[in-house]
Design an enzyme around this catalytic site. Structure first.
Site, short mmCIF file in Angstrom:
data_model
loop_
_atom_site.label_atom_id
_atom_site.label_comp_id
_atom_site.label_asym_id
_atom_site.label_seq_id
_atom_site.Cartn_x
_atom_site.Cartn_y
_atom_site.Cartn_z
CB CYS A 1 -3.72 4.71 -0.63
SG CYS A 1 -3.22 4.20 1.02
CG HIS B 1 -0.43 6.46 -2.79
ND1 HIS B 1 -0.52 7.29 -1.70
CD2 HIS B 1 -0.42 5.19 -2.30
CE1 HIS B 1 -0.58 6.57 -0.59
NE2 HIS B 1 -0.52 5.29 -0.94
CG ASN C 1 1.04 5.05 2.34
OD1 ASN C 1 0.23 5.94 2.14
ND2 ASN C 1 0.85 3.80 1.95
#
Ligand code: COA
Length: 330
Positions: free
Chosen positions: A118, A252, A282
């Site tokens: 990520c 993020h 996500n």
């Protein structure tokens, strides 16, 4: 590592690929024991997008890349380098970047993929800044693309509620800003916590294993809430900037509670924070460029703004970049 470099480089365009299929929390709760209220309260996620049969990390990356190129209004031959961040590639090689380069006709470009989960997009951005600042490249395309639905264990309620698919691409260019100022990049990792967030993709001891994501949610949560604050503060300090100099904070999109706690401790007003988590979940390395695309499409991205982009996740790695936006209005 952390460095501030005086540069007139800036992001000049963004593109996105958002799969049509919407999977709501209610739909997930038909498969595992969970419910919409729990998911929304603990994560902020209402729904996520899931790639259709045949849609891949490469095909999504190509859509986003084409759109970024069109919006930048530059010739494909002007792209010197393509960097694609992904944690869910459909194969080891050829790289996604190589296939994107071929599709868009970037025949003078170098192309390589990067894996920092990520934090991948922020890592790739940092590398783009380095290549441009060194003089090796003038124009770099950075892509984040994921089909996490393919590596998600849809029977694990602790992880399947979190992830979604999508892709985003940006183009960064030397000389795009009218003046030079401090561009800042921090890239970091704590590999001792690597086992707390694992994505299995390949065979183990020669035997194929199921693709899946395993996570120690509480450890990742604690790491994320601290990293978002510490890294942002270090980056601001390294560049001689304060919160007030940042026009948009683009974290993020892991969990709304992580973002809200970080933003509150840093003192960013909510109108300067971009959130897409509620709609996309996500999307790992795609989350930051998808936020940029959303901000651009809704008129929140204005020419000359300073963006602070922060990615974190598996590794456990983090990357934070402060770069200007010099794109045309939507
Ligand atoms: N629905 C309902 N209950 C659930 C559930 C779900 N989808 N998932 C877990 N639970 C249960 C647990 O089994 C536990 O039950 P118990 O108390 O009876 O054992 C309870 O809810 C609390 O679990 P816990 O894991 O402590 O919840 P949490 O508040 O920490 O939230 C996460 C879980 C995953 C949402 C949270 O830890 C998180 O977001 N962590 C960061 C993850 C992340 O961002 N990863 C990617 C980083 S890039």
């Amino acid at each position: 590592m952390i460095a501030a470099v005086e540069s007139d480089l800036a992001i000049i365009a963004v593109g996105a690929a958002i799969p049509d299929r919407v999977v709501t929390n209610d739909e997930i709760s038909q498969r595992v024991e969970t419910d919409d209220a729990w998911i929304q309260e603990r994560t902020g996620i209402r729904e996520r997008r899931v790639a259709a049969e045949g849609q891949t990390v490469t095909s999504l990356a190509i859509i986003a890349a084409r759109q970024a190129l069109e919006r930048a209004d530059i010739a494909p031959a002007e792209i010197d380098l393509i960097l694609t961040a992904t944690a869910s590639p459909e194969r080891s090689f050829p790289s996604i970047s190589a296939l994107v380069a071929d599709d868009i006709g970037a025949h003078s470009a170098g192309a390589v993929d990067m894996l920092a989960a990520c934090a991948g997009f922020a890592y790739a951005l940092g590398h783009a800044v380095a290549q441009i600042h060194s003089g090796l490249a003038t124009t770099v395309m950075v892509i984040g693309s994921e089909v996490l639905s393919g590596i998600t264990d849809w029977d694990d309620r602790g992880t399947c509620i979190l992830f979604g698919d999508g892709a985003g691409a940006v183009i960064i260019r030397a000389g795009a800003a009218p003046t030079k100022e401090n561009v800042v990049v921090e890239l970091g990792v704590d590999g001792s916590k690597g086992g707390d967030l694992v994505g299995d993709l390949t065979s183990r001891n020669g035997k194929p294993v199921d693709r899946n994501i395993r996570m120690n949610g509480n450890v990742v949560y604690r790491f994320a809430t601290q990293a978002i604050v510490d890294s942002t503060r270090r980056v601001l300090e390294a560049g001689g900037w304060t919160q007030d100099d940042v026009d948009l904070f683009v974290p993020h999109q892991a969990n709304l509670r992580i973002i809200e706690s970080g933003v509150a401790r840093l003192g960013f007003p909510s109108e300067r924070v971009v959130i897409t988590l509620d709609s996309y979940g996500n999307t790992s390395s795609a989350s930051i460029p998808l936020c940029l695309d959303y901000a651009w499409c809704t008129g929140r991205l204005q020419r000359g703004q300073r963006l602070l982009m922060m990615g974190l996740g598996g590794g456990l790695a983090w990357g934070t970049c402060l770069i200007r936006w010099m794109g045309e209005p939507a």
